[in-house]
Design a protein around this motif. Structure first.
Motif, PDB file in Angstrom:
ATOM      1  N   GLU A   1      47.238  30.813  26.147  1.00 54.41           N
ATOM      2  CA  GLU A   1      45.883  31.200  25.969  1.00 54.41           C
ATOM      3  C   GLU A   1      45.638  32.549  26.210  1.00 54.41           C
ATOM      4  O   GLU A   1      44.413  32.997  26.588  1.00 54.41           O
ATOM      5  CB  GLU A   1      45.293  30.335  27.381  1.00 54.41           C
ATOM      6  CG  GLU A   1      45.440  28.858  27.047  1.00 54.41           C
ATOM      7  CD  GLU A   1      44.199  27.997  27.645  1.00 54.41           C
ATOM      8  OE1 GLU A   1      43.107  28.483  27.875  1.00 54.41           O
ATOM      9  OE2 GLU A   1      44.562  26.754  27.812  1.00 54.41           O
ATOM     10  N   LYS A   2      46.683  33.463  25.848  1.00 59.12           N
ATOM     11  CA  LYS A   2      46.656  34.881  26.219  1.00 59.12           C
ATOM     12  C   LYS A   2      45.234  35.427  25.407  1.00 59.12           C
ATOM     13  O   LYS A   2      44.567  36.291  25.685  1.00 59.12           O
ATOM     14  CB  LYS A   2      47.885  35.804  25.706  1.00 59.12           C
ATOM     15  CG  LYS A   2      47.592  36.942  25.799  1.00 59.12           C
ATOM     16  CD  LYS A   2      49.214  37.702  25.333  1.00 59.12           C
ATOM     17  CE  LYS A   2      49.204  39.153  25.731  1.00 59.12           C
ATOM     18  NZ  LYS A   2      50.575  39.710  25.229  1.00 59.12           N
TER      19      LYS A   2
ATOM     20  N   ARG B   1      38.006  37.640  27.029  1.00 60.07           N
ATOM     21  CA  ARG B   1      37.222  37.573  28.182  1.00 60.07           C
ATOM     22  C   ARG B   1      37.365  39.163  28.880  1.00 60.07           C
ATOM     23  O   ARG B   1      36.473  39.031  30.043  1.00 60.07           O
ATOM     24  CB  ARG B   1      37.250  36.327  29.031  1.00 60.07           C
ATOM     25  CG  ARG B   1      37.067  35.226  28.336  1.00 60.07           C
ATOM     26  CD  ARG B   1      36.973  33.838  29.377  1.00 60.07           C
ATOM     27  NE  ARG B   1      37.130  32.677  28.807  1.00 60.07           N
ATOM     28  CZ  ARG B   1      38.273  32.064  28.862  1.00 60.07           C
ATOM     29  NH1 ARG B   1      39.362  32.491  29.078  1.00 60.07           N
ATOM     30  NH2 ARG B   1      38.471  30.790  27.971  1.00 60.07           N
ATOM     31  N   GLY B   2      37.994  39.735  28.704  1.00 60.22           N
ATOM     32  CA  GLY B   2      38.272  41.007  29.294  1.00 60.22           C
ATOM     33  C   GLY B   2      39.378  40.969  30.207  1.00 60.22           C
ATOM     34  O   GLY B   2      39.702  41.901  30.921  1.00 60.22           O
ATOM     35  N   GLY B   3      40.216  39.880  30.384  1.00 57.33           N
ATOM     36  CA  GLY B   3      41.505  39.757  31.210  1.00 57.33           C
ATOM     37  C   GLY B   3      42.818  40.460  30.612  1.00 57.33           C
ATOM     38  O   GLY B   3      42.694  40.739  29.484  1.00 57.33           O
TER      39      GLY B   3
ATOM     40  N   ARG C   1      50.999  35.636  34.452  1.00 54.20           N
ATOM     41  CA  ARG C   1      49.994  35.245  35.238  1.00 54.20           C
ATOM     42  C   ARG C   1      48.702  35.974  34.661  1.00 54.20           C
ATOM     43  O   ARG C   1      48.719  37.149  33.978  1.00 54.20           O
ATOM     44  CB  ARG C   1      50.225  35.783  36.488  1.00 54.20           C
ATOM     45  CG  ARG C   1      51.284  35.309  37.397  1.00 54.20           C
ATOM     46  CD  ARG C   1      51.600  35.802  38.707  1.00 54.20           C
ATOM     47  NE  ARG C   1      52.620  35.326  39.475  1.00 54.20           N
ATOM     48  CZ  ARG C   1      52.837  34.276  39.896  1.00 54.20           C
ATOM     49  NH1 ARG C   1      51.778  33.422  40.411  1.00 54.20           N
ATOM     50  NH2 ARG C   1      54.033  33.753  40.719  1.00 54.20           N
ATOM     51  N   VAL C   2      47.372  35.341  34.839  1.00 54.42           N
ATOM     52  CA  VAL C   2      46.433  35.979  34.552  1.00 54.42           C
ATOM     53  C   VAL C   2      45.846  37.014  35.421  1.00 54.42           C
ATOM     54  O   VAL C   2      46.030  36.892  36.738  1.00 54.42           O
ATOM     55  CB  VAL C   2      44.981  34.884  34.671  1.00 54.42           C
ATOM     56  CG1 VAL C   2      43.825  35.492  34.038  1.00 54.42           C
ATOM     57  CG2 VAL C   2      45.551  33.722  33.572  1.00 54.42           C
ATOM     58  N   ASP C   3      45.699  38.139  34.887  1.00 55.29           N
ATOM     59  CA  ASP C   3      45.307  39.432  35.486  1.00 55.29           C
ATOM     60  C   ASP C   3      46.430  39.544  36.810  1.00 55.29           C
ATOM     61  O   ASP C   3      46.100  40.357  37.901  1.00 55.29           O
ATOM     62  CB  ASP C   3      44.228  39.208  36.459  1.00 55.29           C
ATOM     63  CG  ASP C   3      42.968  39.235  35.416  1.00 55.29           C
ATOM     64  OD1 ASP C   3      43.074  39.502  34.098  1.00 55.29           O
ATOM     65  OD2 ASP C   3      41.798  38.970  35.733  1.00 55.29           O
ATOM     66  N   GLY C   4      47.738  39.298  36.291  1.00 52.86           N
ATOM     67  CA  GLY C   4      48.795  39.397  37.095  1.00 52.86           C
ATOM     68  C   GLY C   4      48.760  38.544  38.585  1.00 52.86           C
ATOM     69  O   GLY C   4      49.467  38.902  39.270  1.00 52.86           O
TER      70      GLY C   4
ATOM     71  N   LEU D   1      38.538  35.722  39.724  1.00 52.12           N
ATOM     72  CA  LEU D   1      38.970  35.536  38.406  1.00 52.12           C
ATOM     73  C   LEU D   1      38.373  34.905  37.478  1.00 52.12           C
ATOM     74  O   LEU D   1      38.484  34.806  36.334  1.00 52.12           O
ATOM     75  CB  LEU D   1      40.586  35.027  38.338  1.00 52.12           C
ATOM     76  CG  LEU D   1      41.724  35.414  39.269  1.00 52.12           C
ATOM     77  CD1 LEU D   1      42.796  34.759  39.141  1.00 52.12           C
ATOM     78  CD2 LEU D   1      41.932  37.114  38.762  1.00 52.12           C
ATOM     79  N   LYS D   2      37.021  34.556  37.839  1.00 52.65           N
ATOM     80  CA  LYS D   2      36.375  33.349  37.019  1.00 52.65           C
ATOM     81  C   LYS D   2      35.925  34.027  35.530  1.00 52.65           C
ATOM     82  O   LYS D   2      35.996  33.056  34.488  1.00 52.65           O
ATOM     83  CB  LYS D   2      35.190  32.782  37.600  1.00 52.65           C
ATOM     84  CG  LYS D   2      34.700  31.581  36.894  1.00 52.65           C
ATOM     85  CD  LYS D   2      35.598  30.265  37.601  1.00 52.65           C
ATOM     86  CE  LYS D   2      36.417  29.341  36.379  1.00 52.65           C
ATOM     87  NZ  LYS D   2      36.933  28.372  37.189  1.00 52.65           N
ATOM     88  N   GLU D   3      35.720  35.310  35.619  1.00 54.04           N
ATOM     89  CA  GLU D   3      35.063  35.830  34.274  1.00 54.04           C
ATOM     90  C   GLU D   3      36.393  35.846  33.132  1.00 54.04           C
ATOM     91  O   GLU D   3      36.145  35.891  32.057  1.00 54.04           O
ATOM     92  CB  GLU D   3      34.903  37.390  34.320  1.00 54.04           C
ATOM     93  CG  GLU D   3      33.667  37.571  35.064  1.00 54.04           C
ATOM     94  CD  GLU D   3      33.292  39.275  35.328  1.00 54.04           C
ATOM     95  OE1 GLU D   3      34.072  39.752  34.648  1.00 54.04           O
ATOM     96  OE2 GLU D   3      32.221  39.263  35.802  1.00 54.04           O
TER      97      GLU D   3
END
Length: 234
Positions: free
Chosen positions: A123-124, A130-132, A143-146, A159-161
Protein backbone atom coordinates in the motif's frame (compact mmCIF):
# COMPACT_ATOMS: atom_id res chain seq x y z
CA UNK A 1 0.78 -10.38 24.29
CA UNK A 2 -1.50 -7.48 23.40
CA UNK A 3 -4.24 -9.54 21.74
CA UNK A 4 -7.91 -9.74 22.66
CA UNK A 5 -10.25 -12.44 21.36
CA UNK A 6 -14.02 -12.64 20.87
CA UNK A 7 -15.82 -15.94 20.20
CA UNK A 8 -19.52 -16.09 21.04
CA UNK A 9 -22.98 -16.86 19.70
CA UNK A 10 -25.96 -14.63 20.38
CA UNK A 11 -29.61 -14.56 19.37
CA UNK A 12 -31.09 -11.39 17.90
CA UNK A 13 -34.82 -11.84 17.35
CA UNK A 14 -35.25 -15.02 15.33
CA UNK A 15 -31.68 -14.99 14.07
CA UNK A 16 -28.46 -16.49 15.42
CA UNK A 17 -25.17 -14.66 15.06
CA UNK A 18 -21.70 -16.08 15.55
CA UNK A 19 -19.32 -13.26 16.47
CA UNK A 20 -15.59 -13.94 16.19
CA UNK A 21 -12.65 -11.54 16.28
CA UNK A 22 -8.98 -11.15 17.02
CA UNK A 23 -7.63 -7.70 17.91
CA UNK A 24 -3.82 -7.46 17.85
CA UNK A 25 -2.72 -4.32 19.66
CA UNK A 26 0.52 -2.39 19.47
CA UNK A 27 1.99 -0.06 22.11
CA UNK A 28 -0.75 -1.01 24.59
CA UNK A 29 -3.65 -3.33 25.37
CA UNK A 30 -6.11 -0.45 25.80
CA UNK A 31 -7.36 -0.14 22.22
CA UNK A 32 -7.83 -3.87 21.51
CA UNK A 33 -9.74 -4.06 24.79
CA UNK A 34 -11.90 -1.13 23.62
CA UNK A 35 -12.53 -2.89 20.30
CA UNK A 36 -13.58 -6.06 22.10
CA UNK A 37 -16.20 -4.10 24.00
CA UNK A 38 -17.50 -1.80 21.25
CA UNK A 39 -16.86 -2.88 17.64
CA UNK A 40 -19.57 -5.53 17.28
CA UNK A 41 -22.11 -3.34 19.09
CA UNK A 42 -21.44 -0.50 16.65
CA UNK A 43 -21.83 -2.87 13.69
CA UNK A 44 -25.05 -4.48 14.92
CA UNK A 45 -26.56 -1.11 15.83
CA UNK A 46 -26.39 -0.03 12.20
CA UNK A 47 -30.00 -0.01 10.91
CA UNK A 48 -29.07 -1.67 7.59
CA UNK A 49 -27.15 -4.58 9.14
CA UNK A 50 -29.73 -7.23 8.21
CA UNK A 51 -30.18 -5.87 4.69
CA UNK A 52 -26.60 -4.94 3.78
CA UNK A 53 -24.25 -6.37 6.43
CA UNK A 54 -21.15 -5.52 4.41
CA UNK A 55 -22.02 -1.80 4.46
CA UNK A 56 -22.94 -1.97 8.15
CA UNK A 57 -19.55 -3.50 8.94
CA UNK A 58 -17.71 -0.75 7.05
CA UNK A 59 -19.74 1.90 8.89
CA UNK A 60 -19.18 0.17 12.23
CA UNK A 61 -15.42 0.05 11.65
CA UNK A 62 -15.40 3.73 10.67
CA UNK A 63 -17.46 4.87 13.66
CA UNK A 64 -15.35 2.83 16.07
CA UNK A 65 -12.11 4.29 14.73
CA UNK A 66 -13.53 7.82 15.03
CA UNK A 67 -14.50 7.11 18.64
CA UNK A 68 -10.99 5.84 19.41
CA UNK A 69 -9.37 8.93 17.88
CA UNK A 70 -11.72 11.26 19.76
CA UNK A 71 -10.85 9.50 23.04
CA UNK A 72 -7.11 9.43 22.41
CA UNK A 73 -6.43 11.37 25.62
CA UNK A 74 -7.92 8.48 27.62
CA UNK A 75 -7.07 5.56 25.33
CA UNK A 76 -3.54 6.62 24.45
CA UNK A 77 -1.63 6.79 21.19
CA UNK A 78 -1.49 3.07 20.42
CA UNK A 79 -3.51 1.11 17.92
CA UNK A 80 -4.74 -2.31 16.90
CA UNK A 81 -5.32 -4.50 13.89
CA UNK A 82 -8.52 -6.53 13.61
CA UNK A 83 -10.00 -9.49 11.82
CA UNK A 84 -13.70 -10.11 12.42
CA UNK A 85 -16.14 -12.77 11.29
CA UNK A 86 -19.92 -12.62 11.59
CA UNK A 87 -21.76 -15.86 10.90
CA UNK A 88 -25.43 -15.18 10.12
CA UNK A 89 -27.78 -18.11 10.82
CA UNK A 90 -24.99 -20.56 10.09
CA UNK A 91 -25.27 -19.77 6.38
CA UNK A 92 -23.59 -16.48 5.52
CA UNK A 93 -20.11 -15.56 6.71
CA UNK A 94 -18.94 -11.94 6.50
CA UNK A 95 -15.22 -11.37 7.07
CA UNK A 96 -13.61 -7.95 7.58
CA UNK A 97 -10.09 -6.93 8.49
CA UNK A 98 -7.61 -4.11 8.91
CA UNK A 99 -3.97 -5.10 9.32
CA UNK A 100 -2.37 -8.51 8.99
CA UNK A 101 -4.38 -10.81 11.20
CA UNK A 102 -5.94 -13.30 8.83
CA UNK A 103 -9.05 -15.36 8.11
CA UNK A 104 -8.71 -18.66 6.25
CA UNK A 105 -11.55 -21.03 5.37
CA UNK A 106 -11.23 -24.69 4.42
CA UNK A 107 -13.50 -26.17 1.75
CA UNK A 108 -12.96 -29.77 0.64
CA UNK A 109 -9.50 -29.68 2.16
CA UNK A 110 -8.43 -26.55 0.27
CA UNK A 111 -7.37 -23.42 2.17
CA UNK A 112 -8.82 -20.14 0.94
CA UNK A 113 -7.78 -16.79 2.40
CA UNK A 114 -10.76 -14.50 3.03
CA UNK A 115 -8.89 -11.47 4.40
CA UNK A 116 -6.25 -9.13 2.94
CA UNK A 117 -2.82 -8.66 4.51
CA UNK A 118 -2.38 -4.89 4.69
CA UNK A 119 1.39 -4.60 4.37
CA UNK A 120 3.10 -1.20 3.99
CA UNK A 121 4.92 -2.35 0.84
CA UNK A 122 1.70 -3.29 -0.97
CA UNK A 123 0.00 0.00 0.00
CA UNK A 124 3.05 2.22 -0.45
CA UNK A 125 1.46 4.34 -3.18
CA UNK A 126 -1.65 5.20 -1.16
CA UNK A 127 0.47 5.95 1.93
CA UNK A 128 2.68 8.30 -0.08
CA UNK A 129 -0.39 9.94 -1.64
CA UNK A 130 -1.48 10.85 1.91
CA UNK A 131 1.90 12.44 2.59
CA UNK A 132 3.54 9.52 4.39
CA UNK A 133 6.42 7.22 3.51
CA UNK A 134 7.40 3.57 3.83
CA UNK A 135 10.84 2.76 5.18
CA UNK A 136 12.76 -0.36 6.21
CA UNK A 137 14.87 1.72 8.58
CA UNK A 138 15.19 1.16 11.48
CA UNK A 139 15.27 -2.64 11.25
CA UNK A 140 14.52 -4.81 8.24
CA UNK A 141 10.69 -4.60 8.23
CA UNK A 142 8.79 -2.11 6.07
CA UNK A 143 7.00 0.43 8.27
CA UNK A 144 4.68 3.40 7.74
CA UNK A 145 6.72 6.53 8.50
CA UNK A 146 9.39 4.17 9.82
CA UNK A 147 7.16 3.27 12.78
CA UNK A 148 4.25 0.90 12.11
CA UNK A 149 4.58 -2.45 10.31
CA UNK A 150 0.97 -2.48 9.02
CA UNK A 151 -0.72 -0.20 6.50
CA UNK A 152 -4.16 -0.19 8.16
CA UNK A 153 -5.15 -0.12 11.81
CA UNK A 154 -7.54 1.30 14.37
CA UNK A 155 -6.21 4.23 16.40
CA UNK A 156 -2.60 5.37 15.96
CA UNK A 157 -3.65 9.01 16.04
CA UNK A 158 -0.14 10.31 15.40
CA UNK A 159 -0.01 8.36 12.10
CA UNK A 160 -3.67 8.61 11.09
CA UNK A 161 -3.13 11.06 8.24
CA UNK A 162 -1.05 8.40 6.52
CA UNK A 163 -2.81 5.29 7.83
CA UNK A 164 -6.15 3.83 6.70
CA UNK A 165 -8.70 2.06 8.89
CA UNK A 166 -10.96 1.05 6.00
CA UNK A 167 -11.62 -2.69 6.16
CA UNK A 168 -11.60 -5.18 3.34
CA UNK A 169 -14.89 -7.10 3.48
CA UNK A 170 -15.57 -10.55 2.02
CA UNK A 171 -18.74 -12.65 1.97
CA UNK A 172 -18.62 -16.44 1.93
CA UNK A 173 -21.64 -18.76 1.76
CA UNK A 174 -21.40 -21.79 4.04
CA UNK A 175 -22.23 -24.99 2.16
CA UNK A 176 -21.75 -28.72 2.55
CA UNK A 177 -18.12 -28.44 1.42
CA UNK A 178 -17.20 -25.99 4.20
CA UNK A 179 -15.16 -27.66 6.93
CA UNK A 180 -13.66 -24.98 9.16
CA UNK A 181 -12.60 -21.37 9.60
CA UNK A 182 -9.35 -20.13 11.16
CA UNK A 183 -8.85 -16.62 12.49
CA UNK A 184 -5.36 -15.88 13.77
CA UNK A 185 -2.97 -13.04 14.47
CA UNK A 186 0.22 -12.78 12.46
CA UNK A 187 2.28 -14.72 14.98
CA UNK A 188 0.77 -17.85 13.46
CA UNK A 189 0.94 -16.83 9.80
CA UNK A 190 4.59 -15.80 10.00
CA UNK A 191 5.54 -19.44 10.52
CA UNK A 192 2.74 -21.39 8.78
CA UNK A 193 1.14 -21.19 5.36
CA UNK A 194 -2.64 -21.19 5.01
CA UNK A 195 -2.63 -24.75 3.72
CA UNK A 196 -0.28 -25.98 6.45
CA UNK A 197 -2.63 -24.60 9.10
CA UNK A 198 -5.67 -26.25 7.50
CA UNK A 199 -3.88 -29.59 7.04
CA UNK A 200 -2.77 -29.60 10.67
CA UNK A 201 -6.30 -29.49 12.09
CA UNK A 202 -8.64 -30.96 9.46
CA UNK A 203 -9.04 -34.17 11.42
CA UNK A 204 -9.37 -32.53 14.83
CA UNK A 205 -13.07 -32.52 15.72
CA UNK A 206 -12.95 -30.23 18.76
CA UNK A 207 -12.51 -26.58 17.80
CA UNK A 208 -10.75 -25.56 21.02
CA UNK A 209 -8.26 -28.42 20.66
CA UNK A 210 -7.65 -27.43 17.04
CA UNK A 211 -6.93 -23.82 18.00
CA UNK A 212 -4.55 -24.91 20.76
CA UNK A 213 -2.76 -27.26 18.36
CA UNK A 214 -2.10 -24.36 15.98
CA UNK A 215 -0.85 -21.98 18.67
CA UNK A 216 1.40 -24.70 20.10
CA UNK A 217 2.77 -25.43 16.62
CA UNK A 218 3.54 -21.75 16.06
CA UNK A 219 5.50 -21.68 19.34
CA UNK A 220 7.34 -24.86 18.30
CA UNK A 221 8.31 -23.10 15.07
CA UNK A 222 9.81 -20.25 17.11
CA UNK A 223 7.28 -17.56 16.29
CA UNK A 224 8.25 -14.42 18.18
CA UNK A 225 5.04 -12.41 17.65
CA UNK A 226 1.65 -12.47 19.39
CA UNK A 227 -0.17 -15.75 18.69
CA UNK A 228 -3.94 -15.88 19.01
CA UNK A 229 -6.19 -18.30 17.20
CA UNK A 230 -9.90 -19.09 16.82
CA UNK A 231 -11.18 -22.16 15.01
CA UNK A 232 -14.82 -22.51 13.95
CA UNK A 233 -15.89 -25.96 12.75
CA UNK A 234 -18.90 -26.53 10.51
Amino acid sequence: MEDYVVAEFKHVGDSELGLFAIFDGHLSQVIPDYLKSHLFDNILNEPDFWIEPENAIRKGYRITDQDILEKAVDLGQGGSTAVTAILINGQKLVIANVGHSRAVICKNGEAKQLSVDHEPTTEKESIENRGGFVSNFPGDVARVDGQLAVARAFGDKSLKEHLSSEPDVTVEIIDDDTELLILASDGLWKVMTNQEAVDAIRNVKDAWSAAKLLTDEAVMRNSTDDISCIVVTF
